[in-house]
Design a protein around this motif. Structure first.
Motif, mmCIF file in Angstrom:
data_model
loop_
_atom_site.group_PDB
_atom_site.id
_atom_site.type_symbol
_atom_site.label_atom_id
_atom_site.label_comp_id
_atom_site.label_asym_id
_atom_site.label_seq_id
_atom_site.Cartn_x
_atom_site.Cartn_y
_atom_site.Cartn_z
ATOM 1 N N VAL A 68 0.836 -1.204 0.000
ATOM 2 C CA VAL A 68 0.000 0.000 0.000
ATOM 3 C C VAL A 68 0.869 1.251 0.000
ATOM 4 O O VAL A 68 0.599 2.205 -0.742
ATOM 5 C CB VAL A 68 -0.972 -0.006 1.204
ATOM 6 N N ASP A 69 1.943 1.258 0.781
ATOM 7 C CA ASP A 69 2.850 2.402 0.822
ATOM 8 C C ASP A 69 3.436 2.695 -0.553
ATOM 9 O O ASP A 69 3.457 3.850 -0.997
ATOM 10 C CB ASP A 69 3.967 2.153 1.845
ATOM 11 N N CYS A 70 3.912 1.661 -1.242
ATOM 12 C CA CYS A 70 4.491 1.852 -2.578
ATOM 13 C C CYS A 70 3.446 2.354 -3.572
ATOM 14 O O CYS A 70 3.727 3.243 -4.381
ATOM 15 C CB CYS A 70 5.113 0.550 -3.085
ATOM 16 N N MET A 71 2.262 1.799 -3.513
ATOM 17 C CA MET A 71 1.215 2.224 -4.442
ATOM 18 C C MET A 71 0.799 3.670 -4.156
ATOM 19 O O MET A 71 0.618 4.460 -5.090
ATOM 20 C CB MET A 71 0.015 1.275 -4.370
ATOM 21 N N LYS A 72 0.668 4.033 -2.894
ATOM 22 C CA LYS A 72 0.328 5.415 -2.538
ATOM 23 C C LYS A 72 1.424 6.381 -2.962
ATOM 24 O O LYS A 72 1.159 7.533 -3.291
ATOM 25 C CB LYS A 72 0.078 5.551 -1.033
ATOM 26 N N ALA A 73 2.678 5.909 -2.942
ATOM 27 C CA ALA A 73 3.816 6.757 -3.320
ATOM 28 C C ALA A 73 3.927 6.918 -4.830
ATOM 29 O O ALA A 73 4.735 7.705 -5.305
ATOM 30 C CB ALA A 73 5.104 6.185 -2.752
ATOM 31 N N GLY A 74 3.128 6.168 -5.594
ATOM 32 C CA GLY A 74 3.113 6.374 -7.034
ATOM 33 C C GLY A 74 3.501 5.192 -7.894
ATOM 34 O O GLY A 74 3.531 5.314 -9.120
ATOM 35 N N ALA A 75 3.813 4.039 -7.293
ATOM 36 C CA ALA A 75 4.116 2.857 -8.112
ATOM 37 C C ALA A 75 2.874 2.495 -8.925
ATOM 38 O O ALA A 75 1.754 2.599 -8.442
ATOM 39 C CB ALA A 75 4.522 1.687 -7.220
ATOM 40 N N CYS A 76 3.096 2.094 -10.180
ATOM 41 C CA CYS A 76 1.930 1.730 -11.001
ATOM 42 C C CYS A 76 1.570 0.261 -10.846
ATOM 43 O O CYS A 76 0.482 -0.150 -11.229
ATOM 44 C CB CYS A 76 2.145 2.099 -12.466
ATOM 45 N N ASP A 77 2.470 -0.529 -10.239
ATOM 46 C CA ASP A 77 2.174 -1.935 -9.991
ATOM 47 C C ASP A 77 3.174 -2.470 -8.974
ATOM 48 O O ASP A 77 4.196 -1.835 -8.703
ATOM 49 C CB ASP A 77 2.255 -2.745 -11.289
ATOM 50 N N TYR A 78 2.866 -3.639 -8.431
ATOM 51 C CA TYR A 78 3.708 -4.275 -7.422
ATOM 52 C C TYR A 78 3.670 -5.766 -7.695
ATOM 53 O O TYR A 78 2.603 -6.372 -7.696
ATOM 54 C CB TYR A 78 3.150 -3.972 -6.031
ATOM 55 N N LEU A 79 4.834 -6.359 -7.977
ATOM 56 C CA LEU A 79 4.907 -7.764 -8.351
ATOM 57 C C LEU A 79 5.741 -8.546 -7.348
ATOM 58 O O LEU A 79 6.760 -8.062 -6.863
ATOM 59 C CB LEU A 79 5.549 -7.913 -9.733
ATOM 60 N N SER A 80 5.305 -9.774 -7.070
ATOM 61 C CA SER A 80 6.072 -10.678 -6.224
ATOM 62 C C SER A 80 6.799 -11.677 -7.099
ATOM 63 O O SER A 80 6.204 -12.239 -8.023
ATOM 64 C CB SER A 80 5.147 -11.420 -5.256
ATOM 65 N N LYS A 81 8.103 -11.870 -6.819
ATOM 66 C CA LYS A 81 8.901 -12.835 -7.573
ATOM 67 C C LYS A 81 8.756 -14.206 -6.943
ATOM 68 O O LYS A 81 8.608 -14.292 -5.729
ATOM 69 C CB LYS A 81 10.370 -12.413 -7.581
ATOM 70 N N PRO A 82 8.812 -15.249 -7.718
ATOM 71 C CA PRO A 82 8.989 -15.210 -9.174
ATOM 72 C C PRO A 82 7.703 -14.739 -9.854
ATOM 73 O O PRO A 82 6.599 -15.019 -9.384
ATOM 74 C CB PRO A 82 9.306 -16.657 -9.546
ATOM 75 N N VAL A 83 7.877 -14.005 -10.941
ATOM 76 C CA VAL A 83 6.741 -13.423 -11.657
ATOM 77 C C VAL A 83 6.418 -14.291 -12.870
ATOM 78 O O VAL A 83 7.303 -14.573 -13.674
ATOM 79 C CB VAL A 83 7.062 -11.982 -12.121
ATOM 80 N N ALA A 84 5.172 -14.662 -12.996
ATOM 81 C CA ALA A 84 4.731 -15.409 -14.173
ATOM 82 C C ALA A 84 4.824 -14.495 -15.389
ATOM 83 O O ALA A 84 4.593 -13.279 -15.295
ATOM 84 C CB ALA A 84 3.300 -15.893 -13.990
#
Length: 135
Positions: A68-84
Motif C-alpha cells: 500500500v505504501d508503494c502504491m500510494k507513493a506512485g508505483a503503477c504496480d507491485y509484483l512478487s517474484k517469481p513473476v509469471a
C-alpha cells in the motif's frame, strides 16, 4: 508486437544516471536493494522524473502495508517474484499505457491521443539486476 529495449543495471545510482540522460519508458525495480532502496528510488523518480511509471518487485513476503505504501507513493504496480510471464507482460502493458497517457498529458493532446507502439513512443525500460532472473 512491440519492440522494446531493455537496460539492465545493478544500482539505483546507475538508474538515476540513465534517467537523467535518456527517455525511459518505465522502471522495474526491487524494493530491497543495497544503498538506495527501491522504495527510495520510487520517491526520487516521482520527484525528479514525473511521468515515468515505476513497477516495484520483491522476492520477500511483503506486508500489505509495504504494498500500500508503494502504491500510494506512485508505483503503477507491485509484483512478487517469481513473476509469471503473463503477469510481467500485463505490468509492462499497463506501464506502456500509463507512459503514453503521461506523454499525451504533457504535450497537451489529451488522454485520447493515439500513439504508436514503437520503442520510440515508450522509450527504454530499466530493469534492476534482481529483475533479470525473472525474464
Amino acid at each position: 508486437r512491440r519492440d522494446l529495449e531493455f537496460i539492465f543495471l545493478t544500482s539505483a545510482t546507475d538508474a538515476l544516471a540513465v534517467l537523467n540522460t535518456q527517455d525511459i519508458g518505465a522502471v522495474f525495480t526491487d524494493v530491497m536493494m543495497p544503498g538506495v532502496s527501491g522504495r527510495d528510488l520510487l520517491d526520487i523518480i516521482q520527484r525528479d522524473h514525473a511521468g515515468v511509471p515505476v513497477v516495484m518487485l520483491t522476492g520477500k513476503a511483503s506486508s500489505i502495508d509495504v504494498v500500500v505504501d508503494c502504491m500510494k507513493a506512485g508505483a503503477c504496480d507491485y509484483l512478487s517474484k517469481p513473476v509469471a510471464y503473463d503477469r510481467l507482460k500485463e505490468a509492462m502493458e499497463k506501464a506502456i499505457q500509463l507512459k503514453s497517457e503521461n506523454q499525451s498529458s504533457a504535450s497537451g493532446t489529451g488522454p485520447n491521443r493515439k500513439s504508436g507502439s514503437s520503442a520510440e513512443s515508450v522509450g527504454n525500460w530499466w530493469l534492476g539486476e534482481s529483475a533479470k532472473s525473472m525474464i
